[in-house]
Write a protein that holds these residues in place. Structure first.
Motif, PDB file in Angstrom:
ATOM      1  N   ASP A  83      16.411 -45.738  12.574  1.00 57.22           N
ATOM      2  CA  ASP A  83      16.245 -45.981  14.009  1.00 57.22           C
ATOM      3  C   ASP A  83      15.679 -44.741  14.700  1.00 57.22           C
ATOM      4  O   ASP A  83      16.212 -43.635  14.553  1.00 57.22           O
ATOM      5  CB  ASP A  83      17.606 -46.343  14.612  1.00 57.22           C
ATOM      6  CG  ASP A  83      17.520 -46.649  16.089  1.00 57.22           C
ATOM      7  OD1 ASP A  83      17.240 -47.805  16.428  1.00 57.22           O
ATOM      8  OD2 ASP A  83      17.740 -45.725  16.911  1.00 57.22           O
ATOM      9  N   ASP A  84      14.619 -44.932  15.493  1.00 55.22           N
ATOM     10  CA  ASP A  84      13.916 -43.828  16.140  1.00 55.22           C
ATOM     11  C   ASP A  84      14.172 -43.749  17.647  1.00 55.22           C
ATOM     12  O   ASP A  84      13.459 -43.029  18.353  1.00 55.22           O
ATOM     13  CB  ASP A  84      12.397 -43.955  15.925  1.00 55.22           C
ATOM     14  CG  ASP A  84      11.972 -43.503  14.537  1.00 55.22           C
ATOM     15  OD1 ASP A  84      12.763 -42.824  13.867  1.00 55.22           O
ATOM     16  OD2 ASP A  84      10.847 -43.852  14.119  1.00 55.22           O
ATOM     17  N   TYR A  85      15.158 -44.472  18.152  1.00 57.51           N
ATOM     18  CA  TYR A  85      15.377 -44.468  19.605  1.00 57.51           C
ATOM     19  C   TYR A  85      15.861 -43.094  20.052  1.00 57.51           C
ATOM     20  O   TYR A  85      16.831 -42.555  19.545  1.00 57.51           O
ATOM     21  CB  TYR A  85      16.396 -45.529  20.001  1.00 57.51           C
ATOM     22  CG  TYR A  85      16.486 -45.715  21.509  1.00 57.51           C
ATOM     23  CD1 TYR A  85      15.456 -46.321  22.213  1.00 57.51           C
ATOM     24  CD2 TYR A  85      17.607 -45.262  22.215  1.00 57.51           C
ATOM     25  CE1 TYR A  85      15.532 -46.484  23.589  1.00 57.51           C
ATOM     26  CE2 TYR A  85      17.690 -45.424  23.587  1.00 57.51           C
ATOM     27  CZ  TYR A  85      16.650 -46.034  24.275  1.00 57.51           C
ATOM     28  OH  TYR A  85      16.724 -46.195  25.638  1.00 57.51           O
ATOM     29  N   TYR A  86      15.183 -42.527  21.064  1.00 54.80           N
ATOM     30  CA  TYR A  86      15.371 -41.143  21.530  1.00 54.80           C
ATOM     31  C   TYR A  86      16.259 -41.188  22.772  1.00 54.80           C
ATOM     32  O   TYR A  86      15.782 -41.131  23.896  1.00 54.80           O
ATOM     33  CB  TYR A  86      13.993 -40.564  21.845  1.00 54.80           C
ATOM     34  CG  TYR A  86      13.833 -39.069  21.812  1.00 54.80           C
ATOM     35  CD1 TYR A  86      14.909 -38.200  21.906  1.00 54.80           C
ATOM     36  CD2 TYR A  86      12.557 -38.517  21.706  1.00 54.80           C
ATOM     37  CE1 TYR A  86      14.719 -36.826  21.885  1.00 54.80           C
ATOM     38  CE2 TYR A  86      12.356 -37.149  21.684  1.00 54.80           C
ATOM     39  CZ  TYR A  86      13.444 -36.302  21.773  1.00 54.80           C
ATOM     40  OH  TYR A  86      13.246 -34.936  21.767  1.00 54.80           O
ATOM     41  N   LEU A  87      17.575 -41.283  22.558  1.00 59.13           N
ATOM     42  CA  LEU A  87      18.506 -41.446  23.666  1.00 59.13           C
ATOM     43  C   LEU A  87      18.466 -40.268  24.628  1.00 59.13           C
ATOM     44  O   LEU A  87      18.567 -40.443  25.849  1.00 59.13           O
ATOM     45  CB  LEU A  87      19.930 -41.653  23.131  1.00 59.13           C
ATOM     46  CG  LEU A  87      21.023 -41.886  24.175  1.00 59.13           C
ATOM     47  CD1 LEU A  87      20.716 -43.087  25.058  1.00 59.13           C
ATOM     48  CD2 LEU A  87      22.383 -42.060  23.481  1.00 59.13           C
ATOM     49  N   HIS A  88      18.327 -39.079  24.110  1.00 53.84           N
ATOM     50  CA  HIS A  88      18.219 -37.906  24.991  1.00 53.84           C
ATOM     51  C   HIS A  88      17.065 -38.076  25.965  1.00 53.84           C
ATOM     52  O   HIS A  88      17.198 -37.849  27.177  1.00 53.84           O
ATOM     53  CB  HIS A  88      18.032 -36.638  24.147  1.00 53.84           C
ATOM     54  CG  HIS A  88      17.692 -35.420  24.931  1.00 53.84           C
ATOM     55  ND1 HIS A  88      16.865 -34.424  24.446  1.00 53.84           N
ATOM     56  CD2 HIS A  88      18.042 -35.014  26.179  1.00 53.84           C
ATOM     57  CE1 HIS A  88      16.738 -33.475  25.352  1.00 53.84           C
ATOM     58  NE2 HIS A  88      17.431 -33.810  26.410  1.00 53.84           N
TER      59      HIS A  88
ATOM     60  N   TYR B 138      22.932 -32.088  26.471  1.00 56.85           N
ATOM     61  CA  TYR B 138      23.695 -33.102  27.205  1.00 56.85           C
ATOM     62  C   TYR B 138      24.201 -32.548  28.528  1.00 56.85           C
ATOM     63  O   TYR B 138      24.044 -33.171  29.585  1.00 56.85           O
ATOM     64  CB  TYR B 138      24.851 -33.578  26.330  1.00 56.85           C
ATOM     65  CG  TYR B 138      25.792 -34.545  27.010  1.00 56.85           C
ATOM     66  CD1 TYR B 138      25.480 -35.902  27.103  1.00 56.85           C
ATOM     67  CD2 TYR B 138      26.999 -34.108  27.564  1.00 56.85           C
ATOM     68  CE1 TYR B 138      26.340 -36.796  27.725  1.00 56.85           C
ATOM     69  CE2 TYR B 138      27.860 -34.996  28.183  1.00 56.85           C
ATOM     70  CZ  TYR B 138      27.535 -36.329  28.264  1.00 56.85           C
ATOM     71  OH  TYR B 138      28.390 -37.208  28.883  1.00 56.85           O
ATOM     72  N   GLU B 139      24.814 -31.373  28.525  1.00 56.94           N
ATOM     73  CA  GLU B 139      25.345 -30.792  29.755  1.00 56.94           C
ATOM     74  C   GLU B 139      24.221 -30.342  30.684  1.00 56.94           C
ATOM     75  O   GLU B 139      24.359 -30.381  31.912  1.00 56.94           O
ATOM     76  CB  GLU B 139      26.274 -29.616  29.437  1.00 56.94           C
ATOM     77  CG  GLU B 139      27.547 -30.008  28.706  1.00 56.94           C
ATOM     78  CD  GLU B 139      28.431 -30.972  29.495  1.00 56.94           C
ATOM     79  OE1 GLU B 139      28.353 -30.980  30.743  1.00 56.94           O
ATOM     80  OE2 GLU B 139      29.195 -31.725  28.865  1.00 56.94           O
ATOM     81  N   THR B 140      23.094 -29.927  30.116  1.00 63.77           N
ATOM     82  CA  THR B 140      21.955 -29.529  30.940  1.00 63.77           C
ATOM     83  C   THR B 140      21.382 -30.732  31.687  1.00 63.77           C
ATOM     84  O   THR B 140      21.057 -30.645  32.884  1.00 63.77           O
ATOM     85  CB  THR B 140      20.869 -28.862  30.078  1.00 63.77           C
ATOM     86  OG1 THR B 140      21.428 -27.730  29.401  1.00 63.77           O
ATOM     87  CG2 THR B 140      19.698 -28.396  30.930  1.00 63.77           C
ATOM     88  N   VAL B 141      21.276 -31.871  31.022  1.00 57.46           N
ATOM     89  CA  VAL B 141      20.808 -33.096  31.688  1.00 57.46           C
ATOM     90  C   VAL B 141      21.775 -33.493  32.799  1.00 57.46           C
ATOM     91  O   VAL B 141      21.361 -33.865  33.909  1.00 57.46           O
ATOM     92  CB  VAL B 141      20.643 -34.248  30.677  1.00 57.46           C
ATOM     93  CG1 VAL B 141      20.333 -35.561  31.396  1.00 57.46           C
ATOM     94  CG2 VAL B 141      19.529 -33.933  29.681  1.00 57.46           C
ATOM     95  N   ARG B 142      23.065 -33.426  32.524  1.00 57.35           N
ATOM     96  CA  ARG B 142      24.067 -33.769  33.545  1.00 57.35           C
ATOM     97  C   ARG B 142      23.945 -32.859  34.765  1.00 57.35           C
ATOM     98  O   ARG B 142      24.063 -33.305  35.911  1.00 57.35           O
ATOM     99  CB  ARG B 142      25.487 -33.657  32.972  1.00 57.35           C
ATOM    100  CG  ARG B 142      25.842 -34.762  31.987  1.00 57.35           C
ATOM    101  CD  ARG B 142      27.323 -34.758  31.664  1.00 57.35           C
ATOM    102  NE  ARG B 142      28.098 -35.133  32.845  1.00 57.35           N
ATOM    103  CZ  ARG B 142      29.040 -34.374  33.408  1.00 57.35           C
ATOM    104  NH1 ARG B 142      29.298 -33.180  32.915  1.00 57.35           N
ATOM    105  NH2 ARG B 142      29.693 -34.798  34.458  1.00 57.35           N
TER     106      ARG B 142
END
Length: 805
Positions: free
Chosen positions: A567-572, A646-650
């Protein structure tokens, strides 16, 4: 044509290794290399061309048959375990001898013997971490507690050594010829050392960096950017799990004692962020055929020869098949006639650092509470090719070896840091796999895991009887809150590990109501687990994508499990890109290329397929933006850990005016928007330059996955620019140099159906057609049929060898 190609590759390799690239000691004599009867010409043959019908092997109690299938996968049929592992040693050495020895020499800090002084500091670091010391303790532990295991280890070593004794110069693996040395005998100790090498590959710690950040930011800001649990915690063990045991209590100091200094030393190498492993099992209630299905794909460095070597091992009592580690006994990830199992790294902090206060410069005694304890000194002789040996003195405390001191890593007299690590404790991980290979049920699985100390692993399990399970296994100290997150004062007895979590208290689950178990290097548990849990490198994307898909899926088939591994889905990207686009606004400056890139990003479906352009643009934009945001931190003298993606996106999404976006050395008060826009502008310029120089910026061409030879200078023995998708934080975690080192899917029906693949080939010989023949299948998401083979099976038979005494 084949002869010409191999000769050309060989000559290029020698030139690169000794002229163009890093020096590797004196060049080998040219005449022996070119000798048609003994030199590299003899390495152009494939294994089927050299096949022998019978081989004499001393020590066997009965004949042993080895059937090689069309992919050179050996299926060994022996009458007892001692014969089985003696032949496993011989056969593995036939195909992977140089790799086995090179990896164990790396683990022992002996690479300088092969390549000269260029590897001296690497060898010193390895010795100071105590890998050989840990293997020595492991050997004594096995000898004292499991003498029956030592018999099998010695049988394996004997098999390897009988193969080495049979070698002449013509059959010597080509790497020995290029580097101009010969193999030495194998030993039981080396097999145990190999497992310590794997432990070192998979463990990380950030005590040094967190200690510096704590002093720079203070506890409050540190906790804000580095929370113990993420907002969207989807742990390995389901959050609904009820912990029905009374935890062991330890005394917590009223106030932690930490070294006062900011620490300016180079931290130990750490596992690459964003890559790890996946494993899962789904219950029969969720599958089309009503059988459990298990999947495993450990993500490691992509190397040739491949890390794994596929095998079937059979006695009248059991048949087991899967991926073996050349140099170790048994199958590491695989299945037998009753169960299947797989492993992922548990990423749980198992290394702590202590500042040691010595009484004087002799470093013979060190403070511990109100007393002075005696230290021991271990003299490490490091042989260096072409030079005199180098002698390094490593001081050992009761915590462990003093890795950093005035002679290594620090010029300060008072900088003495000892490493406490579970890999230094006597254990017998090899027994875990021997027992697992023969396990028939969940009880056997648990019994096997009770012998496993390090590296901490998530062991997934499924059985033909319908059980699925997950257990996080390792030897874990019971820690008070935040113990081991920072450097500790070794003079304070309150900093000690006081107890270990009992195996039965390690996080585990059996047949959960949701119908699946899974791990992808994320947090092992939710906050209800009664022991302190910490690591800096927990995954935040693969695990959520995996669990969301498994929750959605029903009537699952093996083919769907294969697709999920690929699976190649790029959740980030799916979570970050909308935030970045909003913060960017319409700031493209009318630039035609910028408008084009922006349009491609807006139309992207978030799949990192090899022919997509969106992944390239997002990956570049994100990295430019991330570096802009944390640029101040990157310029500090002290090494620190940076906030994860993850925390940077938040932070970008929830607090775009946060003080963390404002750089102290500029007049402008920066916000999230400033960094996103600057990152976009830098991405545009970077992509313009790429297009001008390289042209195509589809993801596979930009990412350029390569599978490198273990000696990086031997580039012609590598495979570069592999056309495949995926990336960091994606289930198909194939980045530039890391990815799924082994993919396996097993349906536990009657009969068991199994499939597997890895990026390489069975042979360690670059001149063999079996050296890299799996790579194209692996890159496309295809698999080999991996069903168990019977002794009398004739189809797909490449050749057969019988070993006799």
């Amino acid at each position: 044509m084949k002869v010409f190609s191999f000769v050309l590759v060989f000559l290029i390799t020698v030139v690169l290794g000794y002229v163009v690239s890093i020096p590797m000691g004196p060049a080998p004599p040219v005449a022996p290399l070119l000798d048609p009867n003994h030199g590299f010409w003899q390495n152009m043959y494939s294994e089927d061309q050299l096949a022998e019908e019978t081989i004499q092997l001393e020590g066997l109690s009965a004949p042993v048959k080895v059937a090689y299938d069309e992919n050179l996968i050996p299926h060994i049929f022996a009458q007892n375990e001692e014969d089985l592992y003696r032949v496993q040693g011989y056969v593995t050495a036939q195909h992977r001898l140089w790799q086995m020895e090179f990896q164990t020499m790396a683990a022992a800090g002996r690479i300088s013997e092969i390549v000269g002084p260029v590897a001296l500091e690497l060898d010193r670091m390895t010795r100071r971490k105590g890998l050989a010391y840990g293997a020595e303790l492991g050997y004594e532990f096995v000898k004292e507690n499991h003498p029956e295991m030592l018999v099998l280890l010695e049988a394996y070593a004997d098999g390897v050594n009988q193969y080495i004794a049979s070698l002449d110069d013509a059959r010597l693996p080509v790497e020995y010829k290029i580097l101009n040395y010969h193999p030495e005998n194998w030993s039981s100790y080396k097999s145990l050392l190999l497992l310590k090498y794997m432990s070192d590959m998979l463990v990380g710690d950030r005590d040094l960096q967190y200690s510096n950040l704590r002093k720079i930011l203070g506890e409050e800001k540190l906790d804000l950017l580095f929370p113990e649990f993420p907002e969207e915690n989807d742990p390995v063990i389901e959050a609904e799990r009820v912990w029905d045991f009374e935890p062991i209590q330890v005394n917590s100091p009223e106030e932690g004692t930490y070294p006062d200094d900011k620490l300016v030393i180079d931290p130990l190498p750490q596992p690459e962020e964003g890559v790890g492993s996946n494993n899962w099992a789904v219950a029969g209630s969720k599958t089309k055929n009503g059988n459990p299905i298990l999947a495993n794909d450990p993500h490691l460095s992509l190397n040739l020869p491949s890390l794994w070597y596929s095998m079937q091992l059979s006695t009248p009592e059991h048949r087991v098949k899967g991926a073996t580690l050349p140099g170790a006994l048994g199958v590491i990830s695989g299945f037998n006639e009753n169960i299947a199992w797989g492993v992922t790294n548990a990423t749980k902090d198992a290394r702590d650092w202590y500042k040691i206060t010595f009484q004087d410069d002799s470093r013979k005694t060190y403070r511990y509470g109100n007393e002075w304890r005696e230290a021991s000194h271990r003299i490490e002789e490091i042989k260096v090719k072409g030079q005199e040996p180098y002698y390094d003195t490593v001081v050992y405390t009761h915590y462990g070896p003093v890795v950093y001191d005035r002679t290594f890593g620090s010029e300060r007299q008072d900088m003495n840091f000892a490493l406490k690590w579970t890999a230094h404790m006597g254990s017998n991980e090899q027994l875990t796999f021997i027992k697992m290979n023969k396990a028939k049920n969940h009880d056997d699985y648990n019994d096997a895991l009770n012998h496993f100390t390090a590296p901490a692993q998530n062991f997934v399990f499924a059985s033909v009887s319908g059980d699925i399970a997950m257990r996080i296994q390792g030897k874990f100290p019971v820690k008070w809150d935040k113990q081991g997150k920072f450097f500790m004062d070794g003079a304070d007895p309150q900093m000690e590990w006081q107890a270990f979590i009992p195996n039965e208290h390690n996080p585990s689950t059996l047949n959960p109501e949701r119908g699946f178990v899974s791990s992808a290097n994320q947090h092992p548990v939710d906050p209800s687990y009664p022991y302190y849990v910490f690591d800096n490198s927990y995954e935040h994307y693969r695990n959520r994508r995996l669990n969301n898909r498994l929750r959605e899926m029903n009537s699952i088939t093996v083919d769907q499990m294969k697709e999920l591994q690929f699976d190649d889905y790029y959740l980030h990207a799916a979570e970050a890109l909308p935030v970045m686009l909003e913060l960017l606004g319409n700031e493209t400056g009318g630039d035609e290329k910028a408008e084009k890139y922006l349009s491609e990003l807006k139309s992207w479906d978030f799949y990192a397929d090899p022919n997509q352009k969106g992944p390239t643009l997002f990956y570049t934009w994100w990295n430019k933006t991330y570096n802009q945001i944390w640029n101040d931190w990157m310029e500090w003298d002290e090494p620190v850990v940076y906030p994860n993606n993850y925390e940077t996106v938040r932070l970008l999404k929830n607090n775009p005016s946060s003080e963390f976006f404002d750089h102290v050395n500029t007049e402008l008060k920066e916000t999230a928007s400033n960094h996103v826009r600057k990152g976009f502008a830098e991405m545009v310029e970077s992509m313009k330059e790429w297009e001008q120089e390289e042209g195509d910026y589809t993801w596979a061409n930009y990412k350029r996955t390569s599978i490198q030879h273990l000696v990086p200078q031997f580039r012609p023995f590598s495979v570069e620019n592999v056309y495949t998708g995926g990336g960091r934080g994606i289930l198909n975690a194939t980045s530039e140099r890391h990815g799924a080192s082994w993919r396996m899917v097993v349906e536990l029906g009657t009969p068991i159906k199994a499939f597997g693949i890895y990026p390489g080939g069975q042979s360690g010989n670059p001149g063999s057609k079996f050296y890299s023949n799996f790579i194209s299948k692996w890159a496309n998401g295809d698999y080999l049929n991996f069903d168990l083979r019977s002794e009398d099976q004739e189809e797909d038979l490449l050749f057969q060898t019988t070993f006799t005494n």
